[in-house]
Design a protein around this motif. Structure first.
Motif, PDB file in Angstrom:
ATOM      1  N   VAL A  88      -1.420  57.493   8.031  1.00 17.25           N
ATOM      2  CA  VAL A  88      -2.268  56.559   7.021  1.00 17.25           C
ATOM      3  C   VAL A  88      -1.677  55.443   6.681  1.00 17.25           C
ATOM      4  CG1 VAL A  88      -3.385  56.232   4.749  1.00 17.25           C
ATOM      5  CG2 VAL A  88      -3.698  58.572   6.200  1.00 17.25           C
ATOM      6  N   ASP A 105      -7.367  62.473   2.306  1.00 19.06           N
ATOM      7  CA  ASP A 105      -7.231  62.441   3.464  1.00 19.06           C
ATOM      8  C   ASP A 105      -5.450  61.966   3.926  1.00 19.06           C
ATOM      9  OD1 ASP A 105      -9.702  62.752   4.129  1.00 19.06           O
ATOM     10  OD2 ASP A 105     -10.204  60.628   4.032  1.00 19.06           O
ATOM     11  N   ALA A 106      -4.902  61.688   2.995  1.00 20.70           N
ATOM     12  CA  ALA A 106      -3.615  61.442   3.123  1.00 20.70           C
ATOM     13  C   ALA A 106      -2.522  62.385   2.503  1.00 20.70           C
ATOM     14  CB  ALA A 106      -3.312  59.887   2.334  1.00 20.70           C
ATOM     15  N   GLY A 111      -0.989  57.094  13.966  1.00 21.65           N
ATOM     16  CA  GLY A 111      -1.524  56.019  13.220  1.00 21.65           C
ATOM     17  C   GLY A 111      -1.521  54.741  14.246  1.00 21.65           C
ATOM     18  N   THR A 118      -3.259  51.644   7.159  1.00 19.63           N
ATOM     19  CA  THR A 118      -3.545  50.938   6.016  1.00 19.63           C
ATOM     20  C   THR A 118      -2.717  49.441   5.961  1.00 19.63           C
ATOM     21  OG1 THR A 118      -3.686  53.031   4.848  1.00 19.63           O
ATOM     22  CG2 THR A 118      -3.324  50.935   3.546  1.00 19.63           C
TER      23      THR A 118
END
Length: 336
Positions: free
Chosen positions: A265, A293-294, A56, A269
């Motif tokens: 994520v 997707d998460a 990430g 985010t």
């Protein structure tokens, strides 16, 4: 020790500068370039939770053109985590991400010491004027994993193995248990928090013990210590349900499913929110099954179509609020 810390910081800053050179010229030359630092209470190559967090951070660099820095390899002890956060804070980044709920206490303490900086805990449960938590609801994919295990078990005994007792792990275990009970209320449930996420000898022993007690499917929430559990299950012909990412492509003979909770994520985010002016302190941002997707459940190709269809329906029921995912568990545990 102070000289060592200074040298370490210098090395990290040189590495971060080298990364920035590789980015587009506009990003590296911009005085307003976003700077993001991350603390990982584990190794960035653990094939699990910490590696996903690091991925990430790399995505923050690649997508947002941010200058990045990190510290990994820190034991999950509040004093050590707080010291590492202070080290990152000394450089004054725009955002400090503490990856993992084990950072709750340390982040709360250090955020109060640096009120002009912004802090985020991934999978956290703490807030403050300059502190927020961003959380993928892994208990939702864990619930679906439990539901699938209840439909697929042939022995009627299903296991769970995790390491340290952090809130996200406890919630994941609780979600898995309630999903199991939803589809198979007569199932026997074996569970343990063995005390270490990375000890393969321990995970092999614990998995073998649960198999000896009849488990034919075991949900594992481990990091580098997953290999020991994989070895035990392969030896005994028992299926594993993984977490964080889809494990089937790596070990198709072992993994029947994976409760995906893409913990790369939340940090990305949070950084997006900061870059776009939406970030706020004092909140907990939750990301669930509505974002596949998460959060999702990946099933092996060998899973029968009727089970897939049932799981798809249960997923939609959770999204629609028809099923409330409970995370409590007060039943028996195995101890080691």
């Amino acid at each position: 020790m102070e000289e060592f810390a200074l040298l370490r910081r210098l090395y990290r800053n040189m590495a971060a500068a080298a990364v920035a050179v590789a980015l587009p010229l506009a990003a590296s030359a911009d005085d307003d370039q976003l700077s993001v630092s991350m603390l990982l209470a584990g190794q960035i190559d653990d094939n699990g939770f910490m590696e996903a967090g690091y991925n990430g951070l790399v995505a923050i660099r690649d997508e947002l053109g941010a200058q990045i820095d990190y510290i990994d390899g820190v034991k999950p002890e509040p004093e050590l985590l707080a010291a590492a956060l202070r080290e990152l804070a000394a450089d004054g980044p725009d955002l400090i991400i503490a990856h993992g709920g084990q950072n709750n206490q340390a982040a709360e303490t250090v955020a109060a010491e640096f009120p002009d900086l912004k802090f985020v805990v991934v999978q956290g449960a703490v807030t403050g004027p300059n502190l927020s938590s961003y959380e993928v609801l892994q208990e939702e994919s864990a619930w679906l994993a439990g539901a699938a295990a209840g439909l697929l078990t042939e022995t009627g005994t299903v296991g769970h193995i995790s390491g340290i007792r952090v809130t996200p792990g406890l919630k994941g275990r609780g979600g898995f248990y309630h999903g199991l009970m939803h589809t198979n209320p007569d199932a026997k449930f074996l569970t343990t928090f063995a005390g270490d996420q990375d000890d393969n000898e321990l995970s092999y022993r614990v998995a073998s013990d649960e198999i000896d007690q009849g488990a034919d499917i075991i949900f594992t929430m481990l990091n580098a210590g997953r290999t020991g559990a994989i070895d035990a299950m392969r030896e005994h012909g028992v299926f594993q349900i993984g977490n964080v990412r889809d494990w089937y492509p790596d070990h198709p003979d072992v993994f029947i499913a994976s409760a995906i909770a893409n913990v790369s994520v939340p940090g990305l985010t949070a950084a997006r929110d900061l870059a776009e002016g939406r970030w706020e302190g004092g909140q907990i941002v939750k990301i669930g099954l509505e974002d596949p997707d998460a959060v999702s459940l990946a099933l092996s190709p060998d899973v029968p179509e009727e089970v897939r269809s049932r799981i798809d329906g249960l997923r939609q029921d959770i999204i629609d609020g028809k099923i409330e995912v409970s995370t409590d568990y007060d039943g028996p545990e195995l101890t080691y």
